[in-house]
Design a protein around this motif. Structure first.
Motif, PDB file in Angstrom:
ATOM      1  N   LEU A   1      41.699  32.229  42.326  1.00  0.00           N
ATOM      2  CA  LEU A   1      41.019  30.969  42.025  1.00  0.00           C
ATOM      3  C   LEU A   1      41.922  29.946  41.357  1.00  0.00           C
ATOM      4  O   LEU A   1      41.445  28.910  40.909  1.00  0.00           O
ATOM      5  CB  LEU A   1      39.790  31.245  41.154  1.00  0.00           C
ATOM      6  CG  LEU A   1      38.702  32.101  41.816  1.00  0.00           C
ATOM      7  CD1 LEU A   1      37.562  32.363  40.852  1.00  0.00           C
ATOM      8  CD2 LEU A   1      38.187  31.439  43.084  1.00  0.00           C
TER       9      LEU A   1
ATOM     10  N   MET B   1      40.342  40.733  43.325  1.00  0.00           N
ATOM     11  CA  MET B   1      38.934  40.436  43.085  1.00  0.00           C
ATOM     12  C   MET B   1      38.083  41.255  44.041  1.00  0.00           C
ATOM     13  O   MET B   1      38.527  41.586  45.145  1.00  0.00           O
ATOM     14  CB  MET B   1      38.622  38.953  43.268  1.00  0.00           C
ATOM     15  CG  MET B   1      38.987  38.081  42.092  1.00  0.00           C
ATOM     16  SD  MET B   1      38.217  36.454  42.203  1.00  0.00           S
ATOM     17  CE  MET B   1      38.593  35.812  40.565  1.00  0.00           C
TER      18      MET B   1
ATOM     19  N   ALA C   1      34.031  41.108  45.579  1.00  0.00           N
ATOM     20  CA  ALA C   1      32.822  40.282  45.643  1.00  0.00           C
ATOM     21  C   ALA C   1      31.680  41.071  46.280  1.00  0.00           C
ATOM     22  O   ALA C   1      31.878  41.761  47.280  1.00  0.00           O
ATOM     23  CB  ALA C   1      33.087  39.013  46.455  1.00  0.00           C
TER      24      ALA C   1
ATOM     25  N   ILE D   1      30.729  33.874  39.128  1.00  0.00           N
ATOM     26  CA  ILE D   1      32.130  34.263  39.037  1.00  0.00           C
ATOM     27  C   ILE D   1      32.353  34.761  37.613  1.00  0.00           C
ATOM     28  O   ILE D   1      32.224  33.999  36.664  1.00  0.00           O
ATOM     29  CB  ILE D   1      33.072  33.089  39.334  1.00  0.00           C
ATOM     30  CG1 ILE D   1      32.838  32.553  40.752  1.00  0.00           C
ATOM     31  CG2 ILE D   1      34.532  33.502  39.148  1.00  0.00           C
ATOM     32  CD1 ILE D   1      33.638  31.303  41.068  1.00  0.00           C
ATOM     33  N   ASP D   2      32.637  36.028  37.470  1.00  0.00           N
ATOM     34  CA  ASP D   2      32.857  36.610  36.144  1.00  0.00           C
ATOM     35  C   ASP D   2      34.116  37.466  36.205  1.00  0.00           C
ATOM     36  O   ASP D   2      34.091  38.611  36.669  1.00  0.00           O
ATOM     37  CB  ASP D   2      31.651  37.450  35.715  1.00  0.00           C
ATOM     38  CG  ASP D   2      31.766  37.933  34.266  1.00  0.00           C
ATOM     39  OD1 ASP D   2      32.778  37.606  33.607  1.00  0.00           O
ATOM     40  OD2 ASP D   2      30.852  38.624  33.789  1.00  0.00           O
TER      41      ASP D   2
ATOM     42  N   LEU E   1      32.807  38.676  41.810  1.00  0.00           N
ATOM     43  CA  LEU E   1      32.054  37.567  42.379  1.00  0.00           C
ATOM     44  C   LEU E   1      30.781  38.147  42.989  1.00  0.00           C
ATOM     45  O   LEU E   1      30.823  39.201  43.623  1.00  0.00           O
ATOM     46  CB  LEU E   1      32.837  36.848  43.482  1.00  0.00           C
ATOM     47  CG  LEU E   1      34.301  36.486  43.228  1.00  0.00           C
ATOM     48  CD1 LEU E   1      34.903  35.860  44.479  1.00  0.00           C
ATOM     49  CD2 LEU E   1      34.415  35.547  42.060  1.00  0.00           C
TER      50      LEU E   1
ATOM     51  N   THR F   1      26.851  36.853  44.993  1.00  0.00           N
ATOM     52  CA  THR F   1      26.052  35.750  45.516  1.00  0.00           C
ATOM     53  C   THR F   1      24.620  36.217  45.747  1.00  0.00           C
ATOM     54  O   THR F   1      24.354  37.403  45.927  1.00  0.00           O
ATOM     55  CB  THR F   1      26.615  35.208  46.847  1.00  0.00           C
ATOM     56  OG1 THR F   1      26.400  36.166  47.887  1.00  0.00           O
ATOM     57  CG2 THR F   1      28.098  34.892  46.719  1.00  0.00           C
TER      58      THR F   1
ATOM     59  N   LEU G   1      29.622  29.451  47.051  1.00  0.00           N
ATOM     60  CA  LEU G   1      30.751  30.178  46.479  1.00  0.00           C
ATOM     61  C   LEU G   1      32.042  29.850  47.205  1.00  0.00           C
ATOM     62  O   LEU G   1      33.075  29.588  46.569  1.00  0.00           O
ATOM     63  CB  LEU G   1      30.490  31.685  46.538  1.00  0.00           C
ATOM     64  CG  LEU G   1      31.692  32.568  46.155  1.00  0.00           C
ATOM     65  CD1 LEU G   1      32.078  32.366  44.687  1.00  0.00           C
ATOM     66  CD2 LEU G   1      31.417  34.034  46.452  1.00  0.00           C
TER      67      LEU G   1
ATOM     68  N   VAL H   1      35.509  28.270  45.804  1.00  0.00           N
ATOM     69  CA  VAL H   1      36.843  28.858  45.962  1.00  0.00           C
ATOM     70  C   VAL H   1      37.821  27.808  46.492  1.00  0.00           C
ATOM     71  O   VAL H   1      38.928  27.643  45.969  1.00  0.00           O
ATOM     72  CB  VAL H   1      36.787  30.077  46.911  1.00  0.00           C
ATOM     73  CG1 VAL H   1      38.196  30.542  47.281  1.00  0.00           C
ATOM     74  CG2 VAL H   1      36.014  31.223  46.274  1.00  0.00           C
TER      75      VAL H   1
END
Length: 330
Positions: free
Chosen positions: A2, A107, A109, A155-156, A160, A162, A171, A175
């Protein structure tokens, strides 16, 4: 993933059986649009399934896989996509593979019901995560160590999540915004005639709000004025007067509605219009600057470079090289 970057980002998509086609497209299509608009391959994706066979979807259209998912030392972000009957895929072997993958992946998601699978593998413990509105209560009860959120996407850190297909578009636009800037994210959203919801809405998701919220009509009016006045930009005070509110009030409404102040949105509109002229015409940069509201070619070039990480000349040279290479291929 990101951070602001001009480097290509590779993403792996693990597609579970009975995933909706629209969910898969919600991840891929914004990235494809970003590639098309930028004129370069800034995103590339690979489709994986548990066994490497095509993934059956809810539309009875199988999605071919590039390879089976394995817990290798690959560092590419991993997106886990699921819609229905995710439990059938949540085998001990897959959960172990996902746990092992977290050691390397930058990451991970959970896309729609993919959030369930990540939580089941204990990969969301201590993180904030969101889920489809229909599943929120059950999810919150099932995983007390996950901070369940009603936001469209979350986003943590390296996680990620949704809450559905359209939130996944949100999202992916975020990005793109964080990596390439607001201008490209805006142009991608306009490519699909898509009006983006507030990134951090506090409204709970429900059947009536699972689709995009309508923007404030005053913001919509202001944006139409901006779009109609690209060559001779209007000052904010004048736009606010024509909308019927104060400039300060309009600034607040923009921030609430689209997550950006008016001047950022207006500049992005003008730069995107200029970029299209750079790519699609042979007009001089001085003429393009004049047509998009810049008082000089040098001022235009500075703003262009700041937004797109290359000069107008760089853009044209790069596109010429692509055309020449394409012509040389047998």
């Amino acid at each position: 993933m990101l951070a602001r970057s001009t480097q290509r980002l590779d993403i792996d998509l693990l597609i579970l059986p009975e995933t909706n086609l629209i969910l898969i497209a919600s991840v891929i299509e914004p990235l494809r649009g970003a590639n098309r608009i930028s004129g370069s391959e800034i995103y590339r994706w690979r489709l994986l399934t548990v066994d490497g066979d095509p993934a059956p979807t809810t539309s009875d259209i199988p999605v071919p896989a590039c390879a089976p998912f394995k817990a290798t030392a690959d560092t590419a972000p991993l997106f886990v996509l699921a819609s229905y009957n995710w439990r059938q895929s949540a085998t001990p072997a897959l959960k172990m593979q996902l746990s092992q993958a977290t050691r390397y992946r930058t990451m991970i998601a959970g896309i729609e019901s993919g959030t369930w699978l990540l939580a089941e593998a204990s990969l969301l413990d201590g993180y904030s995560a969101t889920i489809h509105w229909e599943d929120f209560e059950d999810f919150a009860l099932a995983y007390p160590y996950v901070r369940a959120s009603r936001e469209r996407f979350v986003i943590d850190g390296k996680r990620l999540t949704t809450a559905g297909s359209l939130p996944t578009v949100d999202l992916m636009l975020e990005v793109i915004r964080q990596r390439q800037g607001y201008s490209l994210a805006l142009e991608v959203s306009r490519l699909f005639s898509y009006e983006q919801a507030d990134f951090h809405s506090e409204h709970e998701l429900s059947p009536s709000t699972v689709s995009l919220r309508m923007r404030d009509p005053r913001v919509a009016h202001a944006i139409r004025l901006m779009e109609d006045n690209i060559e001779q930009p209007l000052v904010l005070a004048r736009i606010a007067r024509r909308v019927g509110i104060s400039a300060r009030h309009l600034q607040g409404l923009f921030q609430e509605s689209i997550g950006a102040p008016p001047h950022v949105h207006y500049l992005a509109l003008r730069l995107n219009a200029a970029r299209r002229k750079v790519i699609e015409t042979k007009a001089s940069f001085a003429d393009i600057a004049a047509a998009t509201g810049f008082n000089s070619a040098s001022a235009f070039a500075r703003s262009y470079r700041a937004s797109f990480s290359e000069s107008p000349s760089d853009t044209r040279r790069r596109l010429r090289r692509r055309i020449m290479l394409a012509q040389e291929r047998p």
